[in-house]
Design an enzyme around this catalytic site. Structure first.
Site, PDB file in Angstrom:
ATOM      1  CG  ASP A  67      -6.449  36.535 -51.991  1.00  0.00           C
ATOM      2  OD1 ASP A  67      -7.098  35.752 -51.286  1.00  0.00           O
ATOM      3  OD2 ASP A  67      -5.867  37.516 -51.530  1.00  0.00           O
ATOM      4  CG  ASP A 136       3.459  43.503 -48.032  1.00  0.00           C
ATOM      5  OD1 ASP A 136       2.233  43.452 -47.755  1.00  0.00           O
ATOM      6  OD2 ASP A 136       3.963  42.875 -48.979  1.00  0.00           O
ATOM      7  CG  HIS A 138      -0.655  42.099 -48.972  1.00  0.00           C
ATOM      8  ND1 HIS A 138       0.399  41.211 -48.939  1.00  0.00           N
ATOM      9  CD2 HIS A 138      -1.603  41.547 -48.161  1.00  0.00           C
ATOM     10  CE1 HIS A 138       0.087  40.179 -48.160  1.00  0.00           C
ATOM     11  NE2 HIS A 138      -1.120  40.369 -47.681  1.00  0.00           N
ATOM     12  CD  GLU A 143       2.424  41.287 -51.775  1.00  0.00           C
ATOM     13  OE1 GLU A 143       2.287  42.177 -50.924  1.00  0.00           O
ATOM     14  OE2 GLU A 143       2.706  40.109 -51.485  1.00  0.00           O
TER      15      GLU A 143
HETATM   16  C1  F6R Z   1      -6.256  36.804 -47.842  1.00  0.00           C
HETATM   17  C2  F6R Z   1      -5.710  38.075 -48.297  1.00  0.00           C
HETATM   18  C3  F6R Z   1      -4.579  38.736 -47.591  1.00  0.00           C
HETATM   19  C4  F6R Z   1      -4.634  38.630 -46.068  1.00  0.00           C
HETATM   20  C5  F6R Z   1      -3.399  39.274 -45.455  1.00  0.00           C
HETATM   21  C6  F6R Z   1      -3.378  39.123 -43.954  1.00  0.00           C
HETATM   22  O1  F6R Z   1      -7.324  36.386 -48.661  1.00  0.00           O
HETATM   23  O2  F6R Z   1      -6.158  38.566 -49.266  1.00  0.00           O
HETATM   24  O3  F6R Z   1      -4.562  40.094 -47.955  1.00  0.00           O
HETATM   25  O4  F6R Z   1      -5.786  39.248 -45.599  1.00  0.00           O
HETATM   26  O5  F6R Z   1      -2.249  38.693 -45.998  1.00  0.00           O
HETATM   27  O6  F6R Z   1      -3.199  37.780 -43.642  1.00  0.00           O
HETATM   28  P1  F6R Z   1      -3.377  37.262 -42.151  1.00  0.00           P
HETATM   29  O7  F6R Z   1      -4.822  37.476 -41.825  1.00  0.00           O
HETATM   30  O8  F6R Z   1      -3.065  35.795 -42.218  1.00  0.00           O
HETATM   31  O9  F6R Z   1      -2.472  38.059 -41.308  1.00  0.00           O
END
Ligand code: F6R
Length: 262
Positions: A67, A136, A138, A143
């Site tokens: 992403d 959450d 995702h 989401e």
């Molecule tokens: C990042 C992504 C997100 C993160 C998730 C956890 O490329 O796709 O799904 O993996 O938000 O983020 P952290 O690792 O910062 O807790």
């Protein structure tokens, strides 16, 4: 789903890195799906160490990132382009032309997303996808209520994700973009192997819902229960709410030698 509980984030990340390295050694032209955020940082550090000290060769590897924020140019401090360059790509021998990250500045989002899907297909599909989980639930930036059939597209971040990610923007939520381009859940599920990493007590609830809760679009990561080859690497705090934690430890400790690849 295979749940691998390690004492801390370092041990979990090193086990995941061993699985990535094994794939690259067996298949030097492997296609990797990569994630950003705090979670994969130790994994990338370990892969960089393996490149420097053990000759792990990325010269034929292709990567696709999950992403990117819409509206952030590649050079922006908080863009995922910059994150990947600084934390991984500039330390290994990957060819720039083999690196793919969604373009947050594209002027034609639908066409860009269709091309991204096409590029993944032309590369032969993703062999191994690295994932983190949002508090959450995702995956990528899919989401809650994202379609399990979704492909690469634009999504709106939840308020919770905006608040979670404000830490990268000096704590200023108003600076966090509200939109992103993300691989879809269908795109992620097409990967031949998935490594999900989750560390820290703030992930415990999401991890329990992903592994032991019902498969539901309100908990996007729960779809991984349907993936034929998904490994979940957690540390003790992230495993805290798993009801069957002792069973997962028992399975891992009793794995036959030939299966112990991580
Ligand atoms: C990042 C992504 C997100 C993160 C998730 C956890 O490329 O796709 O799904 O993996 O938000 O983020 P952290 O690792 O910062 O807790």
């Amino acid at each position: 789903m295979e749940v691998i509980i390690k004492q801390n984030a370092e041990a979990g990340s090193h086990a995941a890195a061993a699985a990535v390295a094994r794939l690259i050694r067996e298949q030097p032209d492997a296609v990797l799906g990569l994630a950003t955020g705090s979670t994969p940082l130790i994994l990338y550090k370990e892969l960089i160490r393996m490149h420097r000290e053990e000759g792990l060769d990325f010269s034929r590897v292709t990567t696709f990132n999950l992403d990117e924020y819409v509206g952030l140019p590649a050079g922006h401090e908080q863009s995922y382009h910059r994150f990947m360059q600084e934390n991984f790509f500039c330390h290994i021998n990957i060819k720039p032309e083999n690196v793919h990250i969604p373009d947050g500045m594209t002027t034609d989002v639908p066409a860009f997303c269709a091309d991204y899907e096409q590029a993944i297909a032309e590369a032969g599909g993703i062999d191994l996808q690295v994932l983190g989980i949002g508090s959450d639930g995702h995956v990528g930036f899919n989401e809650p209520t994202s379609s399990f059939a979704s492909r690469t597209r634009i999504k709106t971040l939840t308020r919770q994700t905006v608040a979670d990610n404000a830490r990268f923007f000096n704590g200023d939520e108003s600076k966090v973009p509200h939109h992103c381009i993300t691989m879809g859940i269908g795109t992620i599920m097409d990967a031949r192997m998935v490594l999900m990493l989750a560390f820290g007590g703030n992930k415990a609830e999401a991890v329990a819902a992903m592994v032991e809760g019902p498969v539901a679009a309100v908990m996007p990561a729960s779809i991984l229960q349907h993936h034929p080859c998904a490994k979940v690497f957690v540390d003790e705090p992230a495993a805290e709410r798993l009801k069957l934690a002792d069973y997962y430890r028992w399975i891992y400790d009793n794995k036959p030698g030939w299966q112990k690849d991580c």
